[in-house]
Motif scaffolding. Structure first.
Motif, short mmCIF file in Angstrom:
data_model
loop_
_atom_site.label_atom_id
_atom_site.label_comp_id
_atom_site.label_asym_id
_atom_site.label_seq_id
_atom_site.Cartn_x
_atom_site.Cartn_y
_atom_site.Cartn_z
N UNK A 1 -6.70 -0.33 7.99
CA UNK A 1 -6.44 1.11 8.07
C UNK A 1 -5.36 1.53 7.08
N UNK A 2 -4.33 0.71 6.93
CA UNK A 2 -3.27 1.04 5.97
C UNK A 2 -3.82 1.08 4.55
N UNK A 3 -4.62 0.08 4.20
CA UNK A 3 -5.19 0.04 2.85
C UNK A 3 -6.14 1.21 2.61
N UNK A 4 -6.99 1.53 3.59
CA UNK A 4 -7.98 2.59 3.40
C UNK A 4 -7.31 3.94 3.22
N UNK A 5 -6.33 4.25 4.06
CA UNK A 5 -5.70 5.58 3.98
C UNK A 5 -4.77 5.67 2.77
N UNK A 6 -4.05 4.60 2.45
CA UNK A 6 -3.13 4.64 1.31
C UNK A 6 -3.88 4.73 -0.01
N UNK A 7 -4.83 3.83 -0.22
CA UNK A 7 -5.56 3.84 -1.49
C UNK A 7 -6.53 5.02 -1.57
N UNK B 1 0.81 -1.22 0.00
CA UNK B 1 0.00 0.00 0.00
C UNK B 1 0.84 1.26 0.00
N UNK B 2 1.95 1.27 0.72
CA UNK B 2 2.74 2.50 0.81
C UNK B 2 3.34 2.93 -0.53
N UNK B 3 3.86 2.02 -1.35
CA UNK B 3 4.34 2.48 -2.67
C UNK B 3 3.26 3.12 -3.53
N UNK B 4 2.03 2.67 -3.40
CA UNK B 4 0.94 3.28 -4.17
C UNK B 4 0.75 4.74 -3.74
N UNK B 5 0.71 4.97 -2.43
CA UNK B 5 0.56 6.34 -1.94
C UNK B 5 1.77 7.18 -2.29
#
Length: 287
Positions: free
Chosen positions: A201-207, A138-142
């Motif tokens: 939470x990581x997926x929701x905020x990153x994407x 997820x972090x590389x996408x953000x």
């Protein structure tokens, strides 16, 4: 004998001349010099009334009314303000957290549903969906969305990029203390610390943050970045529940918490934009 010339007049005996101005009458919109067709007060003096000092409106109107004091759109439900969504997400998160922490009836129903859902679906697919919430995915996408936003928007996009980055940084700052305080065991293990779900939470905020950053630069079909982010977030939660990594309320609580973070990170930079650049005065021509 020479006759004395008579003054020309009308049948009533009145002279044929322009009426003299009388005190107390407004001549703001009467013509100035005879036949000039220009406003009277514009012939010799500049306008000093508040109407003459108004700035033209966006549509080219003569003037705009002064601002009316009141709540801004950020704190009101009008003009697309996010206050109703903030309140709804916050109340739902408080309700879910209270039920989980107090072992309420909603938690008992959640555990029955979670046990019934574990193991359903292809193992490879559900594992892949659960991995969408990993930091390495997820972090590389953000980060890519942040880089593209700064490249396209420059200095003007810095507040929006900073808001998305701060929302991502707030995830561990909020999730980790809640996990330690509630200490909920997992579906397949007695270990504690499962509410709220950190992967969700990581997926929701990153994407979600990436979609809010990129949707500004989409010319047509602007619905697809938020729709794709929502699909990825829902898929992550489904994979976590089906694999037995989290209870359904762990996922739902993270969704409510992250909705608040995304709304704040998206709205606050729009409410307080960066100051405009100082324009350089044109150089005087050489004589």
């Amino acid at each position: 004998m020479r006759e004395t010339p008579r003054s020309q007049g009308t049948a009533g005996g009145s002279r044929s001349r322009h009426p003299l101005p009388r005190p107390g009458r407004a001549f703001a919109h009467m013509t100035g010099a005879f036949g000039s067709g220009t406003p009277h007060r514009s012939d010799r003096r500049p306008p000093h009334t508040p109407r003459g000092a108004r700035q033209p409106g966006p549509g080219g109107c003569p003037g705009t009314p002064p601002p009316v004091p009141g709540l801004p759109a950020f704190l009101s439900g009008r003009a697309g303000g996010p206050l109703p969504w903030l309140l709804l997400s916050g109340l739902l998160f408080a309700l879910v957290t209270w039920q989980v922490a107090a072992h309420g009836p909603l938690r008992r129903a959640d555990e029955r549903l979670g046990r019934a859902a574990v193991g359903h679906g292809p193992a490879g697919l559900t594992e892949f969906l659960a991995d969408l919430g990993n930091l390495a995915v997820a972090l590389p996408v953000l980060a890519a969305a942040l880089a593209y936003t700064l490249w396209r928007g420059g200095r003007g996009a810095l507040p929006r990029a900073a808001g998305a980055a701060l929302a991502m940084a707030a995830v561990p700052a909020l999730v980790v203390p809640l996990k330690s305080w509630i200490a909920r065991p997992g579906p397949l293990t007695p270990d504690t610390g499962y509410y709220p779900s950190g992967h969700t939470a990581t997926a929701a905020v990153a994407y979600g943050g990436a979609a809010l950053l990129l949707v500004v630069y989409v010319r047509r079909h602007r619905w697809w970045p938020p729709a794709l982010a929502l699909l990825l977030t829902l898929a992550t939660g489904a994979g976590l529940v089906l694999r037995g990594y989290h209870w359904p309320l762990d996922v739902a609580g993270s969704w409510c918490l992250c909705a608040v973070l995304l709304l704040l990170s998206h709205r606050l930079p729009a409410r307080y934009p960066p100051p405009p650049r100082a324009s350089r005065a044109p150089a005087a021509p050489d004589r």
